[in-house]
Scaffold this active site. Structure first.
Site, short mmCIF file in Angstrom:
data_model
loop_
_atom_site.label_atom_id
_atom_site.label_comp_id
_atom_site.label_asym_id
_atom_site.label_seq_id
_atom_site.Cartn_x
_atom_site.Cartn_y
_atom_site.Cartn_z
N GLY A 189 -3.76 -9.15 -20.39
CA GLY A 189 -4.37 -8.09 -19.54
C GLY A 189 -4.18 -7.98 -18.05
O GLY A 189 -4.67 -7.13 -17.44
N LYS A 207 -1.62 -2.82 0.69
CA LYS A 207 -2.61 -3.32 1.16
C LYS A 207 -2.29 -4.01 2.57
O LYS A 207 -3.13 -3.88 3.49
CB LYS A 207 -2.92 -4.44 0.30
CG LYS A 207 -3.58 -3.99 -1.01
CD LYS A 207 -3.65 -5.13 -2.26
CE LYS A 207 -4.30 -4.34 -3.39
NZ LYS A 207 -4.39 -5.22 -4.59
N GLY A 309 -10.33 -5.73 -11.03
CA GLY A 309 -11.22 -5.69 -12.25
C GLY A 309 -12.18 -4.56 -12.01
O GLY A 309 -12.45 -4.08 -10.86
#
Length: 441
Positions: A189, A207, A309
């Protein structure tokens, strides 16, 4: 304030991994958050692309009318965690123009339109926070904008993409090739079905643009960031890196440089690079992120932790939400956009770096001197050369492999050298060209 109870009304745009965690934390930590802020937070509505009653939240909070939600009088702060650039940009602009403060985790949007959004926030005298847009839960934006506001930042370098760091860590520790490591990342994942944004460096470049803009008080967009992906990094490159006392990481590097005429410029770049094992970024493995900031007075600072996450990113979002809500209660504002320096962007050709060049050559006398001559012609100094014989499946010698590590040279000089090497009859293939960061020899 939004009503007689002095509640801070919040609209959440997006109910994916991050959005659902944001809503959960607001509800479960309501009393604690109210104590920190000085007023309770109240979720007024949740904007989604498709209203589905089985979303784990009260159905009456859900709406697919984003425009109406951000325009409500009882909404004070809009939290945007839906992505991508559109329709998020339109929704955030609408919120800012109507006097709502905004918290966003949208790195692609901030890398492309930070100036436009900052101007809208300034015009409306509201806050725009985006800590979660870079490195998940790791606090990087706030230290740059506040803790180091009185210092001069000279360099920001880091591992800001967990997917690529996991893949490269697996290749290093197991000897796997890129395709196998990518498959493992997908199974766990860590990698999307289409990993292009990660492995080709687009995510890290967005970023880098945000970090460079803040660190150097200059508007930098994704288009200003030089970018190379890591799909061509091989198991052989890792073997060579280990022999040189290095590993390989995909780095985002933002740097203030001064040219020969004394002109200061900003360099922002993303690429896979060899990193000496003693460098702090070399030990950052798996899906973790880390950012190293170097400032004139503070020296070297390192920020490390979970870079992605739902829960870690939600933590950064909630930190921004608390700051924005406090400002609403107290009548203050957070830091504005700082763009006073307006430094020009340095083209990649001007950037001095060390290099690693891996090539297959003919196995005969004079090859090494011919190769070295091409480096010398362009004043690229060689620091180290490794040569080893190659054999075919039948065990017969079929050429040699040469690995050259240079001292610092400009990208333009190295590119010319590599092009000249490729034209030599004795050079069979240029297997890879990587930069070597973390050392200035």
């Amino acid at each position: 304030m939004s009503d007689a109870k002095n509640e801070i009304g919040v609209a959440v745009l997006g109910l994916g991994n991050v959005g659902s965690q944001v809503v959960r934390i607001i509800e479960e930590s309501a009393s604690d958050l109210a104590a920190r802020i000085g007023a309770p937070l109240k979720v007024r509505g949740i904007g989604v692309r498709r209203v589905d009653t089985d979303r784990g939240v009260p159905a009456d909070l859900l709406t697919d009318n984003i425009e109406e939600l951000v325009s409500r009088d009882d909404v004070d702060i809009v939290v945007e965690v839906m992505g991508p650039v559109e329709p998020a940009r339109k929704a955030i602009l609408a919120a800012l123009e109507q006097g709502k403060s905004v918290v966003t985790a949208n790195k692609a949007l901030m890398a492309a339109s930070a100036g436009e959004l900052a101007a809208a926030a300034e015009s409306a005298h509201v806050d725009l926070y985006f800590e979660a847009a870079v490195a998940g839960a790791i606090p990087v934006i706030r230290p740059l904008t506040q803790s180091l506001a009185g210092d001069t930042v000279v360099r920001v370098a880091g591992i800001v993409n967990g997917t690529t760091n996991y893949i490269l860590s697996e290749m290093d520790s197991t000897g796997a090739d890129y395709a196998s490591a990518l498959a493992d990342a997908g199974a766990l994942g860590y990698a999307e079905a289409d990993p292009t944004a990660d492995v080709e460096g687009f995510d890290a470049a967005a970023k880098a643009a945000i970090l460079a803009s803040i660190a150097f008080h200059t508007r930098v967009t994704s288009d200003d960031v030089y970018r190379e992906g890591m799909t061509k990094v091989s198991a052989a490159d890792f073997a060579s890196a280990r022999a040189l006392g290095c590993t390989i990481k995909l780095l985002a590097i933002c740097e203030r440089i001064t040219d020969n005429e004394g002109q200061e410029r900003v360099s922002a770049r993303v690429y896979p690079a060899l990193v000496p094992l003693e460098h702090p970024l070399a030990s950052v493995n798996g899906a973790f992120n880390a950012v190293v900031v170097e400032a004139e007075a503070a020296g070297r600072l390192m920020f490390y932790g979970q870079g992605a996450g739902g829960a870690p990113t939600a933590s950064a979002v909630l930190g921004d939400l608390v700051m924005a809500a406090r400002n609403r209660v107290q009548g203050g504002r957070g830091p504005r956009e700082s763009k006073y320096a307006k430094l020009p962007i340095a083209p990649i050709g001007l950037i001095p770096t060390r290099y690693y060049v891996n090539m297959n050559v003919a196995d005969r006398p004079g090859v090494l001197s011919a190769v070295a001559a091409e480096f010398s012609k362009r004043e690229v100094s060689i620091a180290e050369v490794r040569q080893e014989g190659m054999v075919d499946e039948g065990g017969q010698r079929c050429g040699a492999r040469i690995v050259v590590v240079t001292h610092q040279a400009t990208d333009a000089a190295l590119s010319e050298t590599v092009a000249a090497l490729a034209d030599l009859d004795v050079v069979q293939d240029i297997n890879s060209v990587l930069r070597l960061e973390g050392t200035t020899e």
